[in-house]
Motif scaffolding. Structure first.
Motif, PDB file in Angstrom:
ATOM      1  N   GLN A  54       0.820  -1.206   0.000  1.00 50.32           N
ATOM      2  CA  GLN A  54       0.000   0.000   0.000  1.00 50.32           C
ATOM      3  C   GLN A  54       0.859   1.264   0.000  1.00 50.32           C
ATOM      4  O   GLN A  54       0.517   2.273  -0.620  1.00 50.32           O
ATOM      5  N   LYS A  55       1.987   1.210   0.703  1.00 54.49           N
ATOM      6  CA  LYS A  55       2.845   2.384   0.812  1.00 54.49           C
ATOM      7  C   LYS A  55       3.420   2.767  -0.563  1.00 54.49           C
ATOM      8  O   LYS A  55       3.525   3.952  -0.889  1.00 54.49           O
ATOM      9  N   ILE A  56       3.772   1.762  -1.373  1.00 52.09           N
ATOM     10  CA  ILE A  56       4.281   2.036  -2.713  1.00 52.09           C
ATOM     11  C   ILE A  56       3.172   2.628  -3.580  1.00 52.09           C
ATOM     12  O   ILE A  56       3.386   3.608  -4.304  1.00 52.09           O
ATOM     13  N   GLU A  57       2.012   2.017  -3.504  1.00 47.81           N
ATOM     14  CA  GLU A  57       0.891   2.508  -4.302  1.00 47.81           C
ATOM     15  C   GLU A  57       0.577   3.962  -3.960  1.00 47.81           C
ATOM     16  O   GLU A  57       0.375   4.795  -4.848  1.00 47.81           O
ATOM     17  N   LYS A  58       0.577   4.280  -2.667  1.00 44.76           N
ATOM     18  CA  LYS A  58       0.273   5.652  -2.239  1.00 44.76           C
ATOM     19  C   LYS A  58       1.362   6.622  -2.696  1.00 44.76           C
ATOM     20  O   LYS A  58       1.065   7.715  -3.203  1.00 44.76           O
ATOM     21  N   ALA A  59       2.633   6.231  -2.512  1.00 47.16           N
ATOM     22  CA  ALA A  59       3.732   7.118  -2.915  1.00 47.16           C
ATOM     23  C   ALA A  59       3.699   7.383  -4.415  1.00 47.16           C
ATOM     24  O   ALA A  59       3.950   8.500  -4.872  1.00 47.16           O
ATOM     25  N   GLY A 124      -8.568  -4.047  12.749  1.00 49.65           N
ATOM     26  CA  GLY A 124      -7.542  -3.714  13.726  1.00 49.65           C
ATOM     27  C   GLY A 124      -6.687  -2.543  13.292  1.00 49.65           C
ATOM     28  O   GLY A 124      -6.978  -1.858  12.307  1.00 49.65           O
ATOM     29  N   TRP A 125      -5.622  -2.296  14.064  1.00 46.97           N
ATOM     30  CA  TRP A 125      -4.747  -1.156  13.827  1.00 46.97           C
ATOM     31  C   TRP A 125      -3.673  -1.515  12.813  1.00 46.97           C
ATOM     32  O   TRP A 125      -2.956  -2.507  12.956  1.00 46.97           O
ATOM     33  N   TYR A 126      -3.521  -0.667  11.795  1.00 46.89           N
ATOM     34  CA  TYR A 126      -2.567  -0.912  10.726  1.00 46.89           C
ATOM     35  C   TYR A 126      -1.733   0.342  10.483  1.00 46.89           C
ATOM     36  O   TYR A 126      -2.264   1.459  10.422  1.00 46.89           O
ATOM     37  N   ALA A 127      -0.399   0.152  10.363  1.00 44.83           N
ATOM     38  CA  ALA A 127       0.512   1.254  10.053  1.00 44.83           C
ATOM     39  C   ALA A 127       1.002   1.091   8.620  1.00 44.83           C
ATOM     40  O   ALA A 127       1.740   0.143   8.334  1.00 44.83           O
ATOM     41  N   ALA A 132       2.549  -3.051   8.719  1.00 46.28           N
ATOM     42  CA  ALA A 132       2.388  -4.014   9.814  1.00 46.28           C
ATOM     43  C   ALA A 132       1.113  -3.729  10.602  1.00 46.28           C
ATOM     44  O   ALA A 132       0.676  -2.583  10.718  1.00 46.28           O
ATOM     45  N   PHE A 133       0.527  -4.805  11.143  1.00 42.95           N
ATOM     46  CA  PHE A 133      -0.616  -4.721  12.043  1.00 42.95           C
ATOM     47  C   PHE A 133      -0.120  -4.766  13.476  1.00 42.95           C
ATOM     48  O   PHE A 133       0.858  -5.450  13.793  1.00 42.95           O
ATOM     49  N   TYR A 134      -0.813  -4.065  14.377  1.00 38.22           N
ATOM     50  CA  TYR A 134      -0.393  -4.024  15.774  1.00 38.22           C
ATOM     51  C   TYR A 134      -1.580  -4.233  16.704  1.00 38.22           C
ATOM     52  O   TYR A 134      -2.712  -3.834  16.390  1.00 38.22           O
ATOM     53  N   ASN A 135      -1.284  -4.856  17.858  1.00 38.09           N
ATOM     54  CA  ASN A 135      -2.289  -4.985  18.909  1.00 38.09           C
ATOM     55  C   ASN A 135      -2.403  -3.668  19.668  1.00 38.09           C
ATOM     56  O   ASN A 135      -1.467  -2.857  19.690  1.00 38.09           O
ATOM     57  N   GLU A 136      -3.509  -3.475  20.333  1.00 41.02           N
ATOM     58  CA  GLU A 136      -3.752  -2.244  21.082  1.00 41.02           C
ATOM     59  C   GLU A 136      -2.650  -1.975  22.096  1.00 41.02           C
ATOM     60  O   GLU A 136      -2.193  -0.837  22.267  1.00 41.02           O
ATOM     61  N   ASP A 137      -2.204  -3.031  22.782  1.00 40.75           N
ATOM     62  CA  ASP A 137      -1.210  -2.838  23.843  1.00 40.75           C
ATOM     63  C   ASP A 137       0.186  -2.524  23.307  1.00 40.75           C
ATOM     64  O   ASP A 137       1.098  -2.207  24.072  1.00 40.75           O
ATOM     65  N   GLU A 138       0.386  -2.599  21.989  1.00 44.89           N
ATOM     66  CA  GLU A 138       1.678  -2.251  21.399  1.00 44.89           C
ATOM     67  C   GLU A 138       1.756  -0.785  20.987  1.00 44.89           C
ATOM     68  O   GLU A 138       2.833  -0.276  20.700  1.00 44.89           O
ATOM     69  N   LEU A 139       0.615  -0.117  20.958  1.00 41.72           N
ATOM     70  CA  LEU A 139       0.574   1.245  20.447  1.00 41.72           C
ATOM     71  C   LEU A 139       1.077   2.260  21.469  1.00 41.72           C
ATOM     72  O   LEU A 139       1.015   2.038  22.671  1.00 41.72           O
ATOM     73  N   THR A 140       1.586   3.368  20.963  1.00 37.89           N
ATOM     74  CA  THR A 140       1.983   4.495  21.798  1.00 37.89           C
ATOM     75  C   THR A 140       1.137   5.698  21.398  1.00 37.89           C
ATOM     76  O   THR A 140       0.436   5.674  20.378  1.00 37.89           O
ATOM     77  N   GLY A 152       6.740   4.575  15.863  1.00 35.07           N
ATOM     78  CA  GLY A 152       6.377   5.964  15.638  1.00 35.07           C
ATOM     79  C   GLY A 152       5.520   6.239  14.422  1.00 35.07           C
ATOM     80  O   GLY A 152       5.220   7.398  14.126  1.00 35.07           O
ATOM     81  N   ALA A 153       5.104   5.199  13.693  1.00 31.52           N
ATOM     82  CA  ALA A 153       4.299   5.411  12.495  1.00 31.52           C
ATOM     83  C   ALA A 153       2.832   5.623  12.861  1.00 31.52           C
ATOM     84  O   ALA A 153       2.317   4.973  13.780  1.00 31.52           O
ATOM     85  N   PRO A 154       2.126   6.500  12.167  1.00 30.19           N
ATOM     86  CA  PRO A 154       0.684   6.656  12.393  1.00 30.19           C
ATOM     87  C   PRO A 154      -0.039   5.348  12.092  1.00 30.19           C
ATOM     88  O   PRO A 154       0.356   4.593  11.188  1.00 30.19           O
ATOM     89  N   VAL A 155      -1.089   5.055  12.834  1.00 33.93           N
ATOM     90  CA  VAL A 155      -1.888   3.856  12.589  1.00 33.93           C
ATOM     91  C   VAL A 155      -3.326   4.258  12.294  1.00 33.93           C
ATOM     92  O   VAL A 155      -3.781   5.342  12.678  1.00 33.93           O
ATOM     93  N   GLU A 156      -4.024   3.371  11.608  1.00 34.00           N
ATOM     94  CA  GLU A 156      -5.438   3.596  11.337  1.00 34.00           C
ATOM     95  C   GLU A 156      -6.196   2.295  11.561  1.00 34.00           C
ATOM     96  O   GLU A 156      -5.644   1.201  11.414  1.00 34.00           O
TER      97      GLU A 156
END
Length: 511
Positions: A54-59, A124-127, A132-140, A152-156
């Protein structure tokens, strides 16, 4: 029996230009590949580019070009970097190549046949930046209150239909792997992080996406493309000929070392072995997550805009000096702060004043006062034995350090010899012996030449171009530059060419 060795770099993501962090991974792998070749191994050394997601497609969309155009342009930049830092890679893999898409399809089908894939939906949360996907307890939480990934990457929050890899069913097998093979993940900090993550419980992972199209299509499933890490990790097999398990290069599998940045150790030490277990393929022997070069205490990143380009450093200092600095400055596995001052200090102290000065003093003196040829041996003294003992036992110490990827330690062992040789020449004073004891002078100079020969042979993986020049100045033929030749000795009266300096001392223009 052929001794084989397979080492890989990460495949570099083509959403931006290469920087010194990419060069660091590549140089470290190259040094190990060259070291093993000189030690008699048949080596396969792989690097390349990761071009989907997705990051390549967006860039690409942001730049108004196609994803393939962006991938082609930036992959060429990484190929140019490989040449600039003097990589000796066997292959350069691109994940947009037909051979790789075929390998990914085969891997998917192998996982599916093993019952390791099921259809569901992901929520779930995706950066996007980390892919990568992350669990809630991994987020800052960032200062602005937004949620961020551990890096430090934004997640959605995303929800979409998805195939899942049943990672949770591999938890006990992975823990058994780490228990029975403690060296599988290195260094210890990476091992501890992975162990903690796996012990806390594994969840099945989403391995297909439907919200974008730039990826390897899932076999027989229109609308789904493979999660970029399923695609990316398979590259290590693609380059060897997979899915043809009888391909000649498949003899190199399993990989001896996957060399990666520490931020992607999890994918290589958890997802990858689980995938290979499911596909009934042998597991790699070691995953090593090295540290980051930081600027003002912050990790270099294309996204943060603080990445340090490698080419200006090469232009100013030379590639061998930069290769040396990157592996000499900090223990491999640790983070390090890079600065121009640190580079200059290290190069002047150890290359110019240390090795360069030793070679120049020795070879220039021989050219002027000892017939410009390898001097004859004479009776050895205690001082000679002390230096030759360090030199003759050095290969074993360097091999031991290199087997642990302790590059800094290997270089320190070599510099112990160089420092001892500089002290030896100061103590023996061949310039004084020229008048008082020419026979002794000759033996001292011969001992110094042998010392330089051993140091230069062992330093070839780190500084191939400059050490080739030094070995030329010692009249060592190309056939006598591998590690087996360390057991041989110089031939008396061999003519030596006119010596030239190896490492000029760097002086700041405004100094």
């Amino acid at each position: 029996m052929t001794k084989r060795f397979y080492i890989t770099t990460p495949i570099y993501y083509v959403n931006g230009a290469p920087h010194i962090g990419h060069a660091y991974s590549s140089i470290a792998a190259d040094v190990m590949a060259r070291f093993k070749r000189l030690d008699g191994y048949d080596v396969f050394f792989l690097t390349g580019t990761d071009e989907h997601g997705q990051k390549i497609e967006k860039a690409a969309n942001d730049a108004g070009i196609t994803p393939q155009h962006l991938a082609d342009r930036n992959s060429d930049a990484f190929r140019a970097m490989a040449a600039a830092v003097n990589l000796s890679n066997t292959d350069f893999i691109r994940t947009t190549e037909p051979r790789h898409k075929a390998a990914c399809a085969a891997m998917w089908q192998a996982l599916d046949a093993a019952g390791a894939i099921e259809l569901g939906h992901y929520e779930g949360w995706y950066a996007t930046r980390d892919e990568a996907f992350y669990n809630e307890d991994e987020l800052t939480t960032a200062p602005d209150g937004t949620k961020r990934s551990p890096y430090g990457a934004p997640v959605e929050w995303v929800r979409e239909p998805s195939y899942f890899f049943k990672l949770s069913t591999f938890q006990s097998r992975l823990l058994d792997l780490y228990e029975t093979n403690p060296e599988f993940i290195q260094p210890a900090s990476s091992r501890n992080e992975v162990l903690s993550f796996v012990r806390s419980g594994l969840r099945d992972i989403s391995i297909s996406r439907t919200s974008f199209t730039w990826g390897v299509p899932v076999p027989n499933t229109p609308g789904h493309v493979m999660y970029v890490w399923i695609d990316a990790l398979t590259n290590y097999l693609t380059a060897l000929g997979y899915p043809d398990r009888t391909a000649p290069n498949m003899a190199f599998w399993p990989a001896d070392i996957h060399l990666v940045g520490k931020e992607i150790t999890r994918f290589h030490a958890i997802y990858w072995p689980a995938m290979l277990m499911a596909a009934n393929l042998p597991l790699p022997k070691r995953v090593f997550g090295h540290g980051w070069w930081v600027v003002d205490g912050e990790k270099m990143s294309k996204s943060l805009g603080n990445a340090l380009e490698i080419q200006p450093l090469i232009t100013e200092f030379g590639i061998d000096a930069i290769r040396f600095f990157l592996l000499r400055e900090i223990p491999f596995g640790n983070d390090g702060d890079v600065s121009r001052r640190a580079i200059i200090t290290r190069l002047n102290t150890e290359l110019a004043n240390g090795l360069g000065n030793l070679a120049q003093r020795t070879l220039s003196f021989i050219a002027k006062n000892a017939g410009a040829a390898i001097p004859a041996a004479g009776p050895a003294t205690e001082a000679d034995h002390a230096l030759t003992t360090i030199a003759e036992t050095l290969p074993t110490r360097v091999r031991t350090a290199m087997d642990r990827l302790a590059y800094q330690e290997a270089l320190e062992e070599i510099w112990k010899l160089i420092r001892a040789a500089n002290a030896y020449i100061d103590h023996e004073q061949p310039w004084a012996l020229r008048k008082t004891n020419p026979t002794r002078m000759a033996h001292v100079l011969r001992t110094l030449c042998e010392t330089l020969r051993i140091a230069a042979i062992l330093l070839q993986p780190f500084m191939p171009e400059t050490m080739a020049k030094l070995l030329d100045q010692l009249a060592i033929p190309p056939t006598a530059r591998n590690f087996a030749a360390l057991e041989t000795h110089l031939t008396e009266a061999t003519p030596l060419p006119t010596p030239t300096g190896l490492f000029p001392r760097f002086v700041e223009p405004d100094a």
